[in-house]
Write an enzyme that holds these catalytic residues in place. Sequence first.
Site, PDB file in Angstrom:
ATOM      1  N   CYS A 204     -10.053  -6.639   1.712  1.00  0.00           N
ATOM      2  CA  CYS A 204     -10.042  -5.232   2.072  1.00  0.00           C
ATOM      3  C   CYS A 204     -11.434  -4.626   2.021  1.00  0.00           C
ATOM      4  CB  CYS A 204      -9.109  -4.460   1.144  1.00  0.00           C
ATOM      5  SG  CYS A 204      -7.550  -5.292   0.912  1.00  0.00           S
TER       6      CYS A 204
ATOM      7  N   THR B 152       0.837  -1.204   0.000  1.00  0.00           N
ATOM      8  CA  THR B 152       0.000   0.000   0.000  1.00  0.00           C
ATOM      9  C   THR B 152       0.871   1.253   0.000  1.00  0.00           C
ATOM     10  OG1 THR B 152      -1.792  -1.148   1.140  1.00  0.00           O
ATOM     11  CG2 THR B 152      -1.810   1.262   1.249  1.00  0.00           C
TER      12      THR B 152
ATOM     13  N   SER C 254       5.031  -6.725  -1.387  1.00  0.00           N
ATOM     14  CA  SER C 254       4.642  -6.838   0.009  1.00  0.00           C
ATOM     15  C   SER C 254       5.088  -8.184   0.567  1.00  0.00           C
ATOM     16  CB  SER C 254       3.122  -6.713   0.118  1.00  0.00           C
ATOM     17  OG  SER C 254       2.728  -6.888   1.454  1.00  0.00           O
TER      18      SER C 254
ATOM     19  N   THR D 222      13.376   5.303  10.684  1.00  0.00           N
ATOM     20  CA  THR D 222      14.270   4.212  11.086  1.00  0.00           C
ATOM     21  C   THR D 222      13.844   2.911  10.409  1.00  0.00           C
ATOM     22  OG1 THR D 222      14.682   5.284  13.189  1.00  0.00           O
ATOM     23  CG2 THR D 222      15.118   2.914  13.083  1.00  0.00           C
TER      24      THR D 222
END
Length: 421
Positions: free
Chosen positions: A366, A72, A233, A274
């Site tokens: 989703c 995403t 992903s 980070t």
Amino acid sequence: MSIYLDNHSTTRLDPRVLEAMLPWLTDHYGNAGSVTHEMGRAARAAVESAREIFAASIGATAREIVFTSGATESINLAILGSVSRRGLGEQGQGHDFQQSHRPDQPDSQKTGHLITVATEHNAVLDTLDHVERLGHAVTQLPVFQEQSWLPGSHRQGVVGQLSLDELTAAFRPDTFLVSVMLANNEIGSIQNIPAIAQRVHAHGALLHVDCAQGLGRMPVSVSTMEADLASFSAHKFHGPKGVGALYVRRSGRAVRIDPLVFGGGQERGMRSGTLDVPGIVGMATAAQLAVAGLPVEAARMRELRDMLWSLLSQSIEGIAINGPPLNDPEVRLVNNLNVRVAGIEGESLLATLSADGLAVSSGSACSSESPRPSHVLLAIGLDSDQARASLRFGFSRFTTSDEVVEAATRIAAGVARLRRL
Ligand SMILES: *Cc1c(COP(=O)(O)O)cnc(C)c1O
């Protein structure tokens, strides 16, 4: 026995991936950006080694990889980063350095046209809705529908694929980005990316490819595809959740996009924050396993998928396949099955199956919290009743034939029960 057949939604973390991640979650907790000491340098080295491994797994080089929090975010970065770059006047029809430094640039050169496909993931469609509100134009191409192979149909092609002629016809002089997924997360349809890339590049635009469903299920090479931008992903190929990557082409015609997240300048300034060292190490390990295991696993998943279809079609009247033919791995993911069962309310069947411990999905995960029929199934020509009567199955490295037999029995029983009511 609970059975998981929802592998388009997410996959199980491979124990070998967990093993590779553990040291970076425990003793080796250094920040890959703090290299003034050994802990930080070890983390940095792990990230750079993971970058090499992941890049090699997708046919890229290390400097073309930007680590993100998932597909995403990668998709948002690819699209919004291209849009923002165009706003600075540095993209579109060639790279005009002079123009980018002209302060009185008219708005018409800052906005432009983007092309996508009706069956894309919401991460693409919703991002492009936002881009439209920013003043750009967006064209959503249709795909070939069920029955489109029938003689007499004026649009003939593989269900779920876009028409290359319609793509060509959609280009405008100001088209600067085309976003097309490699493989669909509901019906498993595979787009002909190399052919699409050729047309997009002939027009001077960039191609973003959502590759989230590809790795571990089909050969995936960004260089073979000729993609400019590509999203990945980890949790779709047995890696951890919350980590992904964006491929940004550097070889040949280098692609320049703007960052969305600013701060410490990590990832060459493309994505500050980070780095998730354990996640990145896990994603690289998972990608390596996915590529190494592909020949064996693709054949195995295809066999299990075909077995489920064979069992279901023998025991359930009025069941049909949604999407492209199962027998061609070039046009349909080997681990995908999507069916509709005449006269059945998919949500009710899903509830019964879920009470039985069977994890499958109707429509995409989703959007499955809302009762809306899947936009993908509507796009391939199903009516909303047919879409609501549909179930999606996804197979993985961990699916067994015992599970498939058991799942088929539970589904047939569930359908029979609903039909008696
Ligand atoms: C899962 C998926 C995404 C979103 O990926 P996340 O990493 O979960 O954000 C995007 N596109 C497709 C095709 C997907 O299957």
